[in-house]
Design a protein around this motif. Structure first.
Motif, PDB file in Angstrom:
ATOM      1  N   PRO A   1       0.819  -1.201   0.000  1.00 52.98           N
ATOM      2  CA  PRO A   1       0.000   0.000   0.000  1.00 52.98           C
ATOM      3  C   PRO A   1       0.866   1.270   0.000  1.00 52.98           C
ATOM      4  O   PRO A   1       1.900   1.331   0.668  1.00 52.98           O
ATOM      5  N   LEU A   2       0.487   2.249  -0.792  1.00 54.92           N
ATOM      6  CA  LEU A   2       1.220   3.513  -0.842  1.00 54.92           C
ATOM      7  C   LEU A   2       0.914   4.287   0.430  1.00 54.92           C
ATOM      8  O   LEU A   2      -0.252   4.476   0.808  1.00 54.92           O
ATOM      9  N   ARG A   3       1.936   4.791   1.026  1.00 60.00           N
ATOM     10  CA  ARG A   3       1.798   5.547   2.250  1.00 60.00           C
ATOM     11  C   ARG A   3       1.817   7.039   1.938  1.00 60.00           C
ATOM     12  O   ARG A   3       2.326   7.469   0.926  1.00 60.00           O
ATOM     13  N   ALA A   4       1.215   7.822   2.831  1.00 63.24           N
ATOM     14  CA  ALA A   4       1.144   9.271   2.687  1.00 63.24           C
ATOM     15  C   ALA A   4       0.568   9.638   1.335  1.00 63.24           C
ATOM     16  O   ALA A   4       1.071  10.531   0.651  1.00 63.24           O
ATOM     17  N   LYS A   5      -0.497   8.942   1.018  1.00 62.27           N
ATOM     18  CA  LYS A   5      -1.096   9.170  -0.301  1.00 62.27           C
ATOM     19  C   LYS A   5      -1.771  10.539  -0.304  1.00 62.27           C
ATOM     20  O   LYS A   5      -2.453  10.922   0.640  1.00 62.27           O
ATOM     21  N   GLU A   6      -1.583  11.268  -1.432  1.00 66.33           N
ATOM     22  CA  GLU A   6      -2.141  12.609  -1.576  1.00 66.33           C
ATOM     23  C   GLU A   6      -2.530  12.813  -3.031  1.00 66.33           C
ATOM     24  O   GLU A   6      -1.749  12.493  -3.937  1.00 66.33           O
ATOM     25  N   VAL A   7      -3.762  13.392  -3.213  1.00 63.93           N
ATOM     26  CA  VAL A   7      -4.241  13.635  -4.561  1.00 63.93           C
ATOM     27  C   VAL A   7      -4.267  15.147  -4.779  1.00 63.93           C
ATOM     28  O   VAL A   7      -4.867  15.888  -4.006  1.00 63.93           O
ATOM     29  N   ARG A   8      -3.566  15.597  -5.877  1.00 67.33           N
ATOM     30  CA  ARG A   8      -3.560  17.022  -6.241  1.00 67.33           C
ATOM     31  C   ARG A   8      -3.851  17.095  -7.729  1.00 67.33           C
ATOM     32  O   ARG A   8      -3.032  16.705  -8.547  1.00 67.33           O
ATOM     33  N   GLY A   9      -5.084  17.581  -8.020  1.00 69.84           N
ATOM     34  CA  GLY A   9      -5.512  17.633  -9.403  1.00 69.84           C
ATOM     35  C   GLY A   9      -5.683  16.238  -9.958  1.00 69.84           C
ATOM     36  O   GLY A   9      -6.338  15.378  -9.375  1.00 69.84           O
ATOM     37  N   THR A  10      -5.044  15.962 -11.058  1.00 72.62           N
ATOM     38  CA  THR A  10      -5.138  14.636 -11.672  1.00 72.62           C
ATOM     39  C   THR A  10      -4.031  13.714 -11.206  1.00 72.62           C
ATOM     40  O   THR A  10      -3.973  12.547 -11.630  1.00 72.62           O
ATOM     41  N   CYS A  11      -3.144  14.235 -10.357  1.00 68.95           N
ATOM     42  CA  CYS A  11      -1.968  13.452  -9.949  1.00 68.95           C
ATOM     43  C   CYS A  11      -2.161  12.928  -8.516  1.00 68.95           C
ATOM     44  O   CYS A  11      -2.709  13.624  -7.644  1.00 68.95           O
ATOM     45  N   THR A  12      -1.705  11.700  -8.310  1.00 71.76           N
ATOM     46  CA  THR A  12      -1.694  11.087  -6.986  1.00 71.76           C
ATOM     47  C   THR A  12      -0.238  10.860  -6.586  1.00 71.76           C
ATOM     48  O   THR A  12       0.566  10.338  -7.373  1.00 71.76           O
ATOM     49  N   TYR A  13       0.048  11.236  -5.324  1.00 71.84           N
ATOM     50  CA  TYR A  13       1.433  11.110  -4.830  1.00 71.84           C
ATOM     51  C   TYR A  13       1.427  10.138  -3.655  1.00 71.84           C
ATOM     52  O   TYR A  13       0.524  10.178  -2.798  1.00 71.84           O
ATOM     53  N   GLY A  14       2.418   9.272  -3.613  1.00 70.89           N
ATOM     54  CA  GLY A  14       2.487   8.331  -2.506  1.00 70.89           C
ATOM     55  C   GLY A  14       3.950   7.892  -2.274  1.00 70.89           C
ATOM     56  O   GLY A  14       4.898   8.269  -2.983  1.00 70.89           O
ATOM     57  N   TYR A  15       4.076   7.035  -1.236  1.00 73.81           N
ATOM     58  CA  TYR A  15       5.408   6.602  -0.834  1.00 73.81           C
ATOM     59  C   TYR A  15       5.387   5.082  -0.720  1.00 73.81           C
ATOM     60  O   TYR A  15       4.594   4.521   0.044  1.00 73.81           O
ATOM     61  N   ALA A  16       6.237   4.438  -1.527  1.00 73.87           N
ATOM     62  CA  ALA A  16       6.269   2.980  -1.524  1.00 73.87           C
ATOM     63  C   ALA A  16       7.421   2.503  -0.663  1.00 73.87           C
ATOM     64  O   ALA A  16       8.547   2.995  -0.756  1.00 73.87           O
TER      65      ALA A  16
END
Length: 280
Positions: A172-187
């Motif tokens: 599971p991606l940690r610290a998941k964050e959605v900004r606009g069309t982009c999703t940011y996470g930490y693997a």
């Protein structure tokens, strides 16, 4: 008529004892005869010496005429004098009782074998010798420290994976964050992913950025500490974007290599060529 020395002495005695002279002569006939004898011997010796000197001078080379003067009676005898070059010097005559030095044979010039000298003068600019082998630039120092980041991805985590595929691979991606069309996470790092990495993804393109947290290097040997010259040599067509070099990795991906003020690499991430997400 030839007269002996005794006859000459007797005639001189009679002459000097003649009363018609008016006085007794103090001259001694024996002294006069002895002096004449000495002059005659000196004259004969000088004539002999002149002939020998002429022979020596003839051997030596130059010939000139000089005159030998008799100190007793002033008579002059022709002789020879050697002239060496342009200067003329008088040859001293040996006196009574001296011997004439033996004649020395003319000195033959010694034959020497001369070795031709090789001229070091150049008729034109000196050309450097032709190289037998092409000069190669020094081998580029390759960096192999850290994990391997390829043009396709980081271990099993690959560009283009959807969010579900990425979580199935790295968890599971940690610290998941959605900004606009982009999703940011930490693997997190797993058995199939060399280490932790930040990712950016979209529903349409999947994963577009993989940014490892630890030290990495590329298959071409570019990593932390690589110089600008190393980067340009490994990746022709590299461009500069702010504080980073964008080096083509494949037809669809590129390495973004951040550099310090001295131009050395400090970090590397992998990005898709066409994407709008931020570099997390």
């Amino acid at each position: 008529m030839n007269m002996s020395e005794e006859d000459v002495q007797q005639k001189l005695r009679d002459l000097f004892s003649d009363e018609r002279l008016g006085a007794g002569s103090t001259l001694n006939p024996e002294t006069i005869v002895a002096g004449a004898r000495r002059r005659r011997r000196r004259r004969q010796l000088m004539q002999t010496t002149s002939g020998m000197a002429a022979a020596v001078i003839m051997v030596g080379g130059g010939l000139t005429v000089f005159t030998i003067h008799d100190r007793d009676n002033g008579a002059a005898f022709p002789g020879d004098q050697l002239t060496m070059g342009a200067a003329s010097s008088s040859l001293p005559l040996p006196g009574p009782g001296s011997s004439v030095p033996p004649e020395s044979p003319p000195t033959q010039p010694s034959e020497t074998t001369s070795t031709p000298m090789h001229s070091t003068a150049s008729d034109g600019p000196v050309k450097p010798p032709k190289s037998t082998a092409a000069t190669k630039p020094p081998a580029q120092g390759k960096v192999t420290t850290g994990s391997l980041l390829t043009a396709a991805g980081f271990g099993k985590l690959r560009l283009g994976m959807s969010e579900s595929e990425a979580e199935a691979t790295a968890g599971p991606l940690r610290a998941k964050e959605v900004r606009g069309t982009c999703t940011y996470g930490y693997a997190e790092g797993t058995a199939v992913v060399p280490g932790p990495a930040s990712v950016s993804l979209t529903e349409a393109e999947g994963i577009t950025v993989i940014n490892p947290s630890g030290t990495v290097h590329t298959p071409e040997g570019i990593g932390v500490g690589s110089t600008e010259a190393d980067i340009l040599a490994a990746y022709p067509g590299t461009t500069k974007d702010g504080g980073a070099y964008v080096a083509p990795a494949s037809a669809v991906s590129a390495y973004r290599i951040s550099v310090a003020k001295d131009g050395s690499a400090v970090s590397i991430l992998l990005t898709s060529n066409n994407q709008d997400c931020q570099f997390s």
